[in-house]
Design an enzyme around this catalytic site. Structure first.
Site, PDB file in Angstrom:
ATOM      1  N   GLY A  97       0.790  -1.235   0.000  1.00  0.00           N
ATOM      2  CA  GLY A  97       0.000   0.000   0.000  1.00  0.00           C
ATOM      3  C   GLY A  97       0.816   1.274   0.000  1.00  0.00           C
ATOM      4  N   LEU A 120      -3.932  -7.094  -7.634  1.00  0.00           N
ATOM      5  CA  LEU A 120      -3.470  -8.255  -8.413  1.00  0.00           C
ATOM      6  C   LEU A 120      -4.600  -9.201  -8.763  1.00  0.00           C
ATOM      7  CD1 LEU A 120      -0.125  -8.985  -6.535  1.00  0.00           C
ATOM      8  CD2 LEU A 120      -0.509  -7.641  -8.612  1.00  0.00           C
ATOM      9  N   HIS A 173       1.235   0.985 -13.435  1.00  0.00           N
ATOM     10  CA  HIS A 173       2.041  -0.183 -13.792  1.00  0.00           C
ATOM     11  C   HIS A 173       3.509   0.213 -13.707  1.00  0.00           C
ATOM     12  CE1 HIS A 173       2.942  -4.013 -15.709  1.00  0.00           C
ATOM     13  NE2 HIS A 173       3.784  -3.363 -16.488  1.00  0.00           N
ATOM     14  N   ASP A 219      -3.606  -4.106 -18.503  1.00  0.00           N
ATOM     15  CA  ASP A 219      -2.603  -3.087 -18.866  1.00  0.00           C
ATOM     16  C   ASP A 219      -2.776  -2.527 -20.278  1.00  0.00           C
ATOM     17  OD1 ASP A 219      -0.063  -5.060 -17.178  1.00  0.00           O
ATOM     18  OD2 ASP A 219      -1.480  -3.580 -16.410  1.00  0.00           O
TER      19      ASP A 219
HETATM   20  C1  GRF Z   1       3.679  -1.159  -7.423  1.00  0.00           C
HETATM   21  O1  GRF Z   1       4.928  -1.516  -7.950  1.00  0.00           O
HETATM   22  C2  GRF Z   1       2.711  -0.972  -8.538  1.00  0.00           C
HETATM   23  O2  GRF Z   1       3.285  -0.444  -9.713  1.00  0.00           O
HETATM   24  C3  GRF Z   1       2.273  -2.364  -8.825  1.00  0.00           C
HETATM   25  O3  GRF Z   1       2.194  -2.993  -7.556  1.00  0.00           O
HETATM   26  C4  GRF Z   1       3.045  -2.297  -6.660  1.00  0.00           C
HETATM   27  C5  GRF Z   1       2.193  -1.756  -5.536  1.00  0.00           C
HETATM   28  O4  GRF Z   1       3.002  -1.426  -4.497  1.00  0.00           O
HETATM   29  N1  GRF Z   1       1.011  -2.353  -9.506  1.00  0.00           N
HETATM   30  P1  GRF Z   1       2.288  -0.837  -3.172  1.00  0.00           P
HETATM   31  O5  GRF Z   1       1.375  -1.926  -2.641  1.00  0.00           O
HETATM   32  O6  GRF Z   1       1.519   0.378  -3.596  1.00  0.00           O
HETATM   33  O7  GRF Z   1       3.441  -0.501  -2.263  1.00  0.00           O
END
Ligand code: GRF
Length: 197
Positions: A9, A81, A100, A141
């Site tokens: 997060g 995800l 992304h 994406d």
């Molecule tokens: C980030 O690298 C984002 O680009 C990808 O997942 C990661 C999320 O990281 N979609 P976080 O949970 O916001 O620290």
């Protein structure tokens, strides 16, 4: 906005820091949706006093009901995800964005997430990577790109070192794009150009 997250997060935190402590922008995080309990994103939301919801793919209708009940205008996928139910993607057409950790359309698509993205970038030998914010459509994406920012790839980089450098760019580009959208403006890169040594 509602932020959907599946992990630590840190992108959510960048949005909370930017929008939930002052009223400089029309944007504000009103709901955080986690793909499972116990993730950092849900703890960060709770610390900021933002309502949370753990979404189970078994109940797609519940997600849309909550977004509509909370009058959510914008959905931000920040390290989400899971598949987003098609009903939600369609209801939030041009109002759902994703970040992304690469310069799409390169190094994107199904299966390209997390460390795999940076491993592929390093294996390809490219000299520049970066972050992309784009609208979400039915494919992974592939929606219209809203903003990108380049990040240098060093010969000595490990995937984790590259990921950390790209994450810095993500934390700048995502709030900037959300603020532009909330103001009805096209994201203008020049006004928030992150500089690198
Ligand atoms: C980030 O690298 C984002 O680009 C990808 O997942 C990661 C999320 O990281 N979609 P976080 O949970 O916001 O620290």
């Amino acid at each position: 906005m509602a932020v959907f997250a599946s992990g630590e997060g840190s992108n959510l935190q960048a949005l909370l820091d930017r929008f939930n402590h002052e009223d400089h922008s029309p944007a504000r995080v009103e709901l955080v949706v986690g793909s499972r309990p116990g993730i950092g994103a849900l703890e960060r939301a709770a610390s900021a006093g933002v309502p949370t919801m753990v979404w189970s793919p078994a109940e797609p209708a519940l997600l849309l009901q909550r977004l509509e009940a909370d009058a959510i205008d914008l959905v931000v996928l920040a390290g989400w995800l899971r598949l987003v139910p098609p009903a939600v993607v369609h209801r939030y057409q041009a109002r759902m964005i994703n970040i992304h950790p690469a310069l799409l359309p390169a190094f994107g698509g199904a299966g390209m997430y997390g460390a795999r993205v940076h491993e592929a970038v390093l294996a390809a030998g490219v000299r520049v990577s970066g972050a992309t914010v784009h609208f979400v459509d039915d494919e992974y994406d592939s929606g219209r790109i809203l903003a990108q920012w380049p990040v240098p790839v060093l010969r000595s980089d490990t995937p984790a070192e590259l990921a950390a450098r790209v994450l810095q760019a993500e934390h700048r580009i995502l709030p900037a794009v959300v603020d532009s959208l909330a103001r009805g403006e096209d994201p203008a890169i020049a006004s928030w150009l992150p500089s690198y040594p």
